[in-house]
Write a protein that holds these residues in place. Sequence first.
Motif, PDB file in Angstrom:
ATOM      1  N   GLN A 110      53.751  42.128 -14.565  1.00  0.00           N
ATOM      2  CA  GLN A 110      53.430  42.445 -13.179  1.00  0.00           C
ATOM      3  C   GLN A 110      52.484  41.406 -12.590  1.00  0.00           C
ATOM      4  N   TYR A 111      51.380  41.192 -13.285  1.00  0.00           N
ATOM      5  CA  TYR A 111      50.346  40.325 -12.724  1.00  0.00           C
ATOM      6  C   TYR A 111      50.829  38.883 -12.614  1.00  0.00           C
ATOM      7  N   ALA A 112      51.559  38.402 -13.614  1.00  0.00           N
ATOM      8  CA  ALA A 112      52.088  37.041 -13.557  1.00  0.00           C
ATOM      9  C   ALA A 112      53.084  36.898 -12.406  1.00  0.00           C
ATOM     10  N   LEU A 113      53.933  37.909 -12.198  1.00  0.00           N
ATOM     11  CA  LEU A 113      54.892  37.854 -11.101  1.00  0.00           C
ATOM     12  C   LEU A 113      54.176  37.824  -9.752  1.00  0.00           C
ATOM     13  N   TYR A 114      53.096  38.610  -9.611  1.00  0.00           N
ATOM     14  CA  TYR A 114      52.368  38.617  -8.347  1.00  0.00           C
ATOM     15  C   TYR A 114      51.829  37.219  -8.038  1.00  0.00           C
ATOM     16  N   ALA A 115      51.320  36.546  -9.060  1.00  0.00           N
ATOM     17  CA  ALA A 115      50.800  35.193  -8.858  1.00  0.00           C
ATOM     18  C   ALA A 115      51.920  34.231  -8.472  1.00  0.00           C
ATOM     19  N   VAL A 116      53.086  34.381  -9.104  1.00  0.00           N
ATOM     20  CA  VAL A 116      54.221  33.513  -8.777  1.00  0.00           C
ATOM     21  C   VAL A 116      54.663  33.739  -7.329  1.00  0.00           C
ATOM     22  N   LEU A 117      54.733  34.994  -6.904  1.00  0.00           N
ATOM     23  CA  LEU A 117      55.143  35.286  -5.525  1.00  0.00           C
ATOM     24  C   LEU A 117      54.136  34.737  -4.525  1.00  0.00           C
ATOM     25  N   GLU A 118      52.857  34.873  -4.842  1.00  0.00           N
ATOM     26  CA  GLU A 118      51.831  34.333  -3.953  1.00  0.00           C
ATOM     27  C   GLU A 118      51.971  32.820  -3.840  1.00  0.00           C
ATOM     28  N   GLN A 119      52.159  32.144  -4.966  1.00  0.00           N
ATOM     29  CA  GLN A 119      52.281  30.694  -4.956  1.00  0.00           C
ATOM     30  C   GLN A 119      53.617  30.229  -4.359  1.00  0.00           C
ATOM     31  N   SER A 120      54.583  31.128  -4.268  1.00  0.00           N
ATOM     32  CA  SER A 120      55.859  30.799  -3.647  1.00  0.00           C
ATOM     33  C   SER A 120      55.820  30.984  -2.134  1.00  0.00           C
ATOM     34  N   GLY A 121      54.670  31.393  -1.603  1.00  0.00           N
ATOM     35  CA  GLY A 121      54.511  31.471  -0.161  1.00  0.00           C
ATOM     36  C   GLY A 121      54.757  32.820   0.460  1.00  0.00           C
ATOM     37  N   PHE A 122      54.902  33.873  -0.351  1.00  0.00           N
ATOM     38  CA  PHE A 122      55.154  35.196   0.200  1.00  0.00           C
ATOM     39  C   PHE A 122      53.849  35.865   0.618  1.00  0.00           C
ATOM     40  N   TYR A 123      53.945  36.667   1.666  1.00  0.00           N
ATOM     41  CA  TYR A 123      52.799  37.468   2.086  1.00  0.00           C
ATOM     42  C   TYR A 123      52.701  38.697   1.184  1.00  0.00           C
ATOM     43  N   LEU A 124      51.553  38.878   0.583  1.00  0.00           N
ATOM     44  CA  LEU A 124      51.294  40.033  -0.278  1.00  0.00           C
ATOM     45  C   LEU A 124      50.176  40.865   0.340  1.00  0.00           C
ATOM     46  N   PRO A 125      50.448  42.086   0.772  1.00  0.00           N
ATOM     47  CA  PRO A 125      49.372  42.936   1.295  1.00  0.00           C
ATOM     48  C   PRO A 125      48.251  43.150   0.291  1.00  0.00           C
ATOM     49  N   PHE A 126      48.596  43.110  -1.006  1.00  0.00           N
ATOM     50  CA  PHE A 126      47.589  43.181  -2.067  1.00  0.00           C
ATOM     51  C   PHE A 126      47.695  41.916  -2.896  1.00  0.00           C
ATOM     52  N   PRO A 127      46.928  40.871  -2.593  1.00  0.00           N
ATOM     53  CA  PRO A 127      46.968  39.680  -3.436  1.00  0.00           C
ATOM     54  C   PRO A 127      46.567  40.024  -4.874  1.00  0.00           C
ATOM     55  N   PRO A 128      46.918  39.180  -5.831  1.00  0.00           N
ATOM     56  CA  PRO A 128      46.619  39.502  -7.226  1.00  0.00           C
ATOM     57  C   PRO A 128      45.150  39.829  -7.478  1.00  0.00           C
ATOM     58  N   GLN A 129      44.220  39.126  -6.790  1.00  0.00           N
ATOM     59  CA  GLN A 129      42.806  39.384  -7.034  1.00  0.00           C
ATOM     60  C   GLN A 129      42.420  40.805  -6.628  1.00  0.00           C
ATOM     61  N   VAL A 130      42.960  41.256  -5.490  1.00  0.00           N
ATOM     62  CA  VAL A 130      42.662  42.610  -5.024  1.00  0.00           C
ATOM     63  C   VAL A 130      43.238  43.638  -5.985  1.00  0.00           C
ATOM     64  N   SER A 131      44.410  43.349  -6.513  1.00  0.00           N
ATOM     65  CA  SER A 131      45.030  44.273  -7.453  1.00  0.00           C
ATOM     66  C   SER A 131      44.179  44.435  -8.711  1.00  0.00           C
ATOM     67  N   LEU A 132      43.611  43.327  -9.191  1.00  0.00           N
ATOM     68  CA  LEU A 132      42.745  43.418 -10.370  1.00  0.00           C
ATOM     69  C   LEU A 132      41.473  44.203 -10.069  1.00  0.00           C
ATOM     70  N   ILE A 133      40.858  43.913  -8.925  1.00  0.00           N
ATOM     71  CA  ILE A 133      39.632  44.623  -8.558  1.00  0.00           C
ATOM     72  C   ILE A 133      39.892  46.113  -8.424  1.00  0.00           C
ATOM     73  N   GLY A 134      41.034  46.455  -7.822  1.00  0.00           N
ATOM     74  CA  GLY A 134      41.348  47.862  -7.623  1.00  0.00           C
ATOM     75  C   GLY A 134      41.772  48.579  -8.878  1.00  0.00           C
ATOM     76  N   ASN A 135      42.265  47.842  -9.864  1.00  0.00           N
ATOM     77  CA  ASN A 135      42.779  48.487 -11.066  1.00  0.00           C
ATOM     78  C   ASN A 135      41.686  48.898 -12.036  1.00  0.00           C
ATOM     79  N   ASP A 136      40.601  48.148 -12.084  1.00  0.00           N
ATOM     80  CA  ASP A 136      39.511  48.456 -13.018  1.00  0.00           C
ATOM     81  C   ASP A 136      38.387  49.143 -12.253  1.00  0.00           C
ATOM     82  N   LYS A 137      38.027  50.338 -12.676  1.00  0.00           N
ATOM     83  CA  LYS A 137      37.070  51.143 -11.909  1.00  0.00           C
ATOM     84  C   LYS A 137      35.699  50.484 -11.807  1.00  0.00           C
ATOM     85  N   LEU A 138      35.259  49.812 -12.851  1.00  0.00           N
ATOM     86  CA  LEU A 138      33.948  49.167 -12.750  1.00  0.00           C
ATOM     87  C   LEU A 138      34.027  47.904 -11.911  1.00  0.00           C
TER      88      LEU A 138
END
Length: 356
Positions: A110-138
């Motif tokens: 999942q995470y690797a694909l999100y990075a590939v899509l971001e680098q391919s120029g797609f708009y992501l409402p949740f960029p990979p960094q936000v997804s990581l921040i949101g996934n870990d509670k601390l």
Amino acid sequence: MTKPPTTREPDGPASAPDGPLRRMCWIFPDRESTRAAAMWPDFFWNLYAEVAEDLGMSWTRHAPDAVTVDATVTGSPRVYVDGEPVSPQDTLFVTALYSLPYQSMDIFNQYALYAVLEQSGFYLPFPPQVSLIGNDKLATLLHLGGSPVPPIPTVRIGTGRDVDKNLHEVALRNVTYPALVKPAGWCGGGGINLARGPEDIRGLASLAQGGDTTLVVQPYLGDGTVDYRVYVVDGEPYAVMKRIPGPGSPVANASRGGAMEFPPVPDELAAATAYFAERLPIPFFCIDFLHDGERFWFSELEPDGVIAPDFDDPHRTLQRDITRARFTAYRTAHAKWLANGTGARPAGTARGTVAA
């Protein structure tokens, strides 16, 4: 359950889209059981597709392996979803990270694909960094630690092969009991337990070791602690879902027997939204707060928080309104993304830490 109020109307009619967006693709691990696969479409998947169609778009859900990328031509990657070509001009991908136990083998993909899509120029409402921040509670609480609503005190512990050495207990000296012990990255109230002393945490950590599940430990705010989920659209508090725990349950999630209501957004939480919107300039997210009977505590960030139905309303008015506002905000943000030339950038060029 109370009949839900509509707090505001989305901007612009459905027939006047703000840009060429035609397709929204949800990337979601295809690991559901037959029971879950039968339940979720009626709960929200079907409504998502209906609202998207009303807005002149399509909504589809795909496993990570449905996406194929041809980057043999430098600077011009070609992306396919189930064999069909898609482009940054007409498609966005929703890329919230999911990490429930049965999805654990998909986390890296999942995470690797999100990075590939971001680098391919797609708009992501949740960029990979936000997804990581949101996934870990601390990680969430640290990133948003300046919240005007105080974050709930949290200790994060790993549960690897040396968990029986109890080296993590050095971080538990300030923990008061009873305490809640929960997975750092699951959702839906799964895996939450009440620990009445250090020995309970040892036992729970040993069980979590079986799945290499990282845990967080938080103070238990008391029986009857209520959960408020604020739906934030375009930086504004759109609506709130209030979840009340069932008798004897330490958590208020519906999956654990909690009841749902949809009251007006409390003034304190509406005022706090400006801080979260500044730190997370994305079109849609949910912030969860706990109320212990006297005060609010900031609990969690849910980038792809469930927009739950009010089952007392056969028309699902609020669920439909929030979803429509969310998708309208996605379309507007995608149009701005294109207008700024962001979607035309070649793969590998610099981008900000969050999408605005």
